[in-house]
Design a protein around this motif. Structure first.
Motif, PDB file in Angstrom:
ATOM      1  N   HIS A  44      31.835  34.938  43.748  1.00 30.73           N
ATOM      2  CA  HIS A  44      31.799  33.483  43.858  1.00 30.73           C
ATOM      3  C   HIS A  44      30.380  33.022  43.604  1.00 30.73           C
ATOM      4  CE1 HIS A  44      29.660  33.031  47.714  1.00 30.73           C
ATOM      5  NE2 HIS A  44      30.191  34.202  47.999  1.00 30.73           N
ATOM      6  N   SER A  45      30.258  31.739  43.327  1.00 27.79           N
ATOM      7  CA  SER A  45      28.940  31.152  43.064  1.00 27.79           C
ATOM      8  C   SER A  45      28.975  29.696  43.498  1.00 27.79           C
ATOM      9  CB  SER A  45      28.625  31.242  41.565  1.00 27.79           C
ATOM     10  OG  SER A  45      29.483  30.378  40.836  1.00 27.79           O
ATOM     11  N   GLY A  46      27.908  29.001  43.204  1.00 24.67           N
ATOM     12  CA  GLY A  46      27.887  27.569  43.465  1.00 24.67           C
ATOM     13  C   GLY A  46      28.846  26.817  42.562  1.00 24.67           C
ATOM     14  N   ASP A  47      29.289  27.469  41.483  1.00 28.38           N
ATOM     15  CA  ASP A  47      30.192  26.845  40.514  1.00 28.38           C
ATOM     16  C   ASP A  47      31.665  27.128  40.785  1.00 28.38           C
ATOM     17  OD1 ASP A  47      27.960  25.974  38.991  1.00 28.38           O
ATOM     18  OD2 ASP A  47      27.861  27.921  37.988  1.00 28.38           O
ATOM     19  N   ASP A  48      31.967  28.275  41.382  1.00 26.03           N
ATOM     20  CA  ASP A  48      33.356  28.730  41.448  1.00 26.03           C
ATOM     21  C   ASP A  48      33.545  29.631  42.668  1.00 26.03           C
ATOM     22  OD1 ASP A  48      35.938  29.644  40.920  1.00 26.03           O
ATOM     23  OD2 ASP A  48      35.517  30.177  38.846  1.00 26.03           O
ATOM     24  N   SER A  49      34.668  29.461  43.353  1.00 21.74           N
ATOM     25  CA  SER A  49      34.936  30.299  44.525  1.00 21.74           C
ATOM     26  C   SER A  49      35.734  31.555  44.186  1.00 21.74           C
ATOM     27  CB  SER A  49      35.693  29.491  45.591  1.00 21.74           C
ATOM     28  OG  SER A  49      36.952  29.089  45.098  1.00 21.74           O
ATOM     29  N   SER A  50      36.194  31.686  42.963  1.00 22.77           N
ATOM     30  CA  SER A  50      37.006  32.848  42.584  1.00 22.77           C
ATOM     31  C   SER A  50      36.694  33.279  41.156  1.00 22.77           C
ATOM     32  CB  SER A  50      38.502  32.527  42.704  1.00 22.77           C
ATOM     33  OG  SER A  50      38.849  32.265  44.031  1.00 22.77           O
ATOM     34  N   ILE A  51      35.717  34.140  41.011  1.00 23.78           N
ATOM     35  CA  ILE A  51      35.380  34.703  39.707  1.00 23.78           C
ATOM     36  C   ILE A  51      35.980  36.107  39.686  1.00 23.78           C
ATOM     37  CG2 ILE A  51      33.523  35.328  38.118  1.00 23.78           C
ATOM     38  CD1 ILE A  51      31.711  33.394  39.848  1.00 23.78           C
ATOM     39  N   ILE A  52      37.086  36.275  38.974  1.00 22.94           N
ATOM     40  CA  ILE A  52      37.799  37.554  38.968  1.00 22.94           C
ATOM     41  C   ILE A  52      37.162  38.490  37.940  1.00 22.94           C
ATOM     42  CG2 ILE A  52      40.029  38.698  38.695  1.00 22.94           C
ATOM     43  CD1 ILE A  52      40.019  36.700  41.019  1.00 22.94           C
ATOM     44  N   PHE A  53      36.648  39.615  38.413  1.00 24.94           N
ATOM     45  CA  PHE A  53      36.060  40.628  37.536  1.00 24.94           C
ATOM     46  C   PHE A  53      37.081  41.716  37.195  1.00 24.94           C
ATOM     47  CE2 PHE A  53      32.346  39.098  40.043  1.00 24.94           C
ATOM     48  CZ  PHE A  53      31.700  38.458  38.998  1.00 24.94           C
ATOM     49  N   SER A  54      37.943  42.022  38.132  1.00 29.27           N
ATOM     50  CA  SER A  54      38.994  43.023  37.948  1.00 29.27           C
ATOM     51  C   SER A  54      40.182  42.573  38.787  1.00 29.27           C
ATOM     52  CB  SER A  54      38.495  44.388  38.413  1.00 29.27           C
ATOM     53  OG  SER A  54      39.544  45.326  38.436  1.00 29.27           O
ATOM     54  N   SER A  55      41.316  42.339  38.143  1.00 29.19           N
ATOM     55  CA  SER A  55      42.476  41.831  38.869  1.00 29.19           C
ATOM     56  C   SER A  55      43.333  42.973  39.403  1.00 29.19           C
ATOM     57  CB  SER A  55      43.322  40.946  37.946  1.00 29.19           C
ATOM     58  OG  SER A  55      43.960  41.750  36.970  1.00 29.19           O
ATOM     59  N   PHE A  56      44.287  42.616  40.254  1.00 28.74           N
ATOM     60  CA  PHE A  56      45.219  43.610  40.786  1.00 28.74           C
ATOM     61  C   PHE A  56      45.943  44.341  39.647  1.00 28.74           C
ATOM     62  CE2 PHE A  56      45.196  40.622  44.469  1.00 28.74           C
ATOM     63  CZ  PHE A  56      44.741  41.513  45.420  1.00 28.74           C
ATOM     64  N   GLU A  57      46.190  43.641  38.550  1.00 31.53           N
ATOM     65  CA  GLU A  57      46.950  44.204  37.434  1.00 31.53           C
ATOM     66  C   GLU A  57      46.092  45.044  36.489  1.00 31.53           C
ATOM     67  OE1 GLU A  57      47.087  40.752  38.119  1.00 31.53           O
ATOM     68  OE2 GLU A  57      48.815  41.124  39.401  1.00 31.53           O
ATOM     69  N   SER A  58      44.777  44.916  36.535  1.00 28.64           N
ATOM     70  CA  SER A  58      43.938  45.637  35.566  1.00 28.64           C
ATOM     71  C   SER A  58      42.807  46.399  36.265  1.00 28.64           C
ATOM     72  CB  SER A  58      43.363  44.672  34.528  1.00 28.64           C
ATOM     73  OG  SER A  58      42.521  43.721  35.155  1.00 28.64           O
ATOM     74  N   VAL A  59      43.186  47.444  36.964  1.00 28.09           N
ATOM     75  CA  VAL A  59      42.226  48.292  37.674  1.00 28.09           C
ATOM     76  C   VAL A  59      41.394  49.064  36.643  1.00 28.09           C
ATOM     77  CG1 VAL A  59      42.032  50.257  39.236  1.00 28.09           C
ATOM     78  CG2 VAL A  59      43.725  48.488  39.676  1.00 28.09           C
ATOM     79  N   PRO A  60      40.078  49.093  36.790  1.00 24.03           N
ATOM     80  CA  PRO A  60      39.249  49.838  35.832  1.00 24.03           C
ATOM     81  C   PRO A  60      39.584  51.330  35.866  1.00 24.03           C
ATOM     82  CG  PRO A  60      37.954  49.154  37.732  1.00 24.03           C
ATOM     83  CD  PRO A  60      39.290  48.501  37.867  1.00 24.03           C
ATOM     84  N   LYS A  61      39.850  51.883  34.669  1.00 25.55           N
ATOM     85  CA  LYS A  61      40.362  53.248  34.571  1.00 25.55           C
ATOM     86  C   LYS A  61      39.303  54.309  34.333  1.00 25.55           C
ATOM     87  CE  LYS A  61      44.646  51.490  32.590  1.00 25.55           C
ATOM     88  NZ  LYS A  61      44.273  50.104  32.715  1.00 25.55           N
ATOM     89  N   ASN A  62      38.124  53.896  33.882  1.00 25.55           N
ATOM     90  CA  ASN A  62      37.110  54.895  33.547  1.00 25.55           C
ATOM     91  C   ASN A  62      35.711  54.311  33.758  1.00 25.55           C
ATOM     92  OD1 ASN A  62      36.436  53.357  31.147  1.00 25.55           O
ATOM     93  ND2 ASN A  62      38.247  54.262  30.191  1.00 25.55           N
ATOM     94  N   GLU A  63      34.727  55.141  33.545  1.00 26.14           N
ATOM     95  CA  GLU A  63      33.338  54.741  33.771  1.00 26.14           C
ATOM     96  C   GLU A  63      32.934  53.550  32.901  1.00 26.14           C
ATOM     97  OE1 GLU A  63      29.070  56.882  33.180  1.00 26.14           O
ATOM     98  OE2 GLU A  63      30.592  58.034  34.272  1.00 26.14           O
ATOM     99  N   ASN A  64      33.388  53.528  31.656  1.00 27.17           N
ATOM    100  CA  ASN A  64      33.067  52.422  30.761  1.00 27.17           C
ATOM    101  C   ASN A  64      33.616  51.095  31.279  1.00 27.17           C
ATOM    102  OD1 ASN A  64      31.989  51.292  28.305  1.00 27.17           O
ATOM    103  ND2 ASN A  64      34.106  51.203  27.554  1.00 27.17           N
ATOM    104  N   GLU A  65      34.855  51.084  31.749  1.00 23.86           N
ATOM    105  CA  GLU A  65      35.451  49.860  32.284  1.00 23.86           C
ATOM    106  C   GLU A  65      34.739  49.422  33.561  1.00 23.86           C
ATOM    107  OE1 GLU A  65      39.715  50.110  32.602  1.00 23.86           O
ATOM    108  OE2 GLU A  65      39.944  50.605  30.481  1.00 23.86           O
ATOM    109  N   ARG A  66      34.365  50.369  34.403  1.00 18.80           N
ATOM    110  CA  ARG A  66      33.612  50.024  35.624  1.00 18.80           C
ATOM    111  C   ARG A  66      32.248  49.445  35.253  1.00 18.80           C
ATOM    112  NH1 ARG A  66      36.303  54.831  37.340  1.00 18.80           N
ATOM    113  NH2 ARG A  66      34.531  56.159  36.806  1.00 18.80           N
ATOM    114  N   PHE A  67      31.600  50.031  34.256  1.00 18.78           N
ATOM    115  CA  PHE A  67      30.300  49.546  33.796  1.00 18.78           C
ATOM    116  C   PHE A  67      30.405  48.102  33.287  1.00 18.78           C
ATOM    117  CE2 PHE A  67      27.109  49.153  30.331  1.00 18.78           C
ATOM    118  CZ  PHE A  67      25.972  49.218  31.117  1.00 18.78           C
TER     119      PHE A  67
END
Length: 189
Positions: A44-67
């Motif tokens: 979240h920020s002063g602009d938005d209370s919900s900035i989704i980086f990784s959703s329930f449907e798209s779990v990061p699968k590898n180091e590149n996605e986590r990066f």
């Protein structure tokens, strides 16, 4: 939030937030793959209370996605307005977890919220924080405070969900305690 970026050079709070996100992504991946756990990473920020980086449907699968998620987290702190939407972010996160839990026939949900604890600057009191947490209904919340050591210690002494975490090396023990307390709480319901 913007303060994560601004004060990172002083106390490493953005670095700690990123390290925490990596720990969660790496430790939860196998359980998420087996269907035992679902998670999302948002900010979240002063602009938005919900900035989704990784959703329930798209779990990061590898180091590149986590990066890539960590890169987006850092970039979001550089280019956002100052301000605090912590309380709304907590409530939004609890609502998304509640919806995800009920859609999947589950009964347990946990929100791990990381904050740099600049609440006083934005007029957020212990009372308003406790009030916001009361709206999370049946979703366990742990508010991990990773900045402003004095404020973190004060809040943790008066707000049950608040946990100070000034050293990333303490995170595995903090996570363990939070998960054990959450499981015990869910078992008692």
């Amino acid at each position: 939030s913007a303060s994560m970026y601004r004060f990172n050079g002083v106390d490493g709070r953005l670095k700690r937030a990123c390290e925490c996100a990596v720990m969660v992504m790496e430790s939860a991946y196998e359980m998420a793959q087996s269907g035992l756990l679902k998670f999302e990473i948002c900010g979240h920020s002063g602009d938005d209370s919900s900035i989704i980086f990784s959703s329930f449907e798209s779990v990061p699968k590898n180091e590149n996605e986590r990066f890539k998620i960590i890169q987006r987290m850092i970039a979001s702190t550089q280019y956002c307005s100052s301000g605090d939407t912590s309380l709304k972010a907590l409530q939004d996160a609890a609502e998304r977890v509640r919806k995800e839990v009920s859609n999947n026939g589950k009964s347990e949900g946990l929100v791990l919220a990381f904050s740099d604890a600049n609440f006083k600057r934005y007029g957020i009191t212990e009372h308003t924080l406790r009030e916001a947490l009361s709206y999370t209904k049946n979703i366990d919340v742990a508010l991990i405070l990773i900045g402003s050591p004095e404020e973190a210690m004060q809040l943790s002494s008066t707000v049950k969900a608040a946990v100070p975490a000034m050293d990333t090396a303490d995170m595995p023990n903090i996570f363990r305690d939070i998960f054990q307390n959450s499981i015990a709480l869910q078992a008692s319901l």
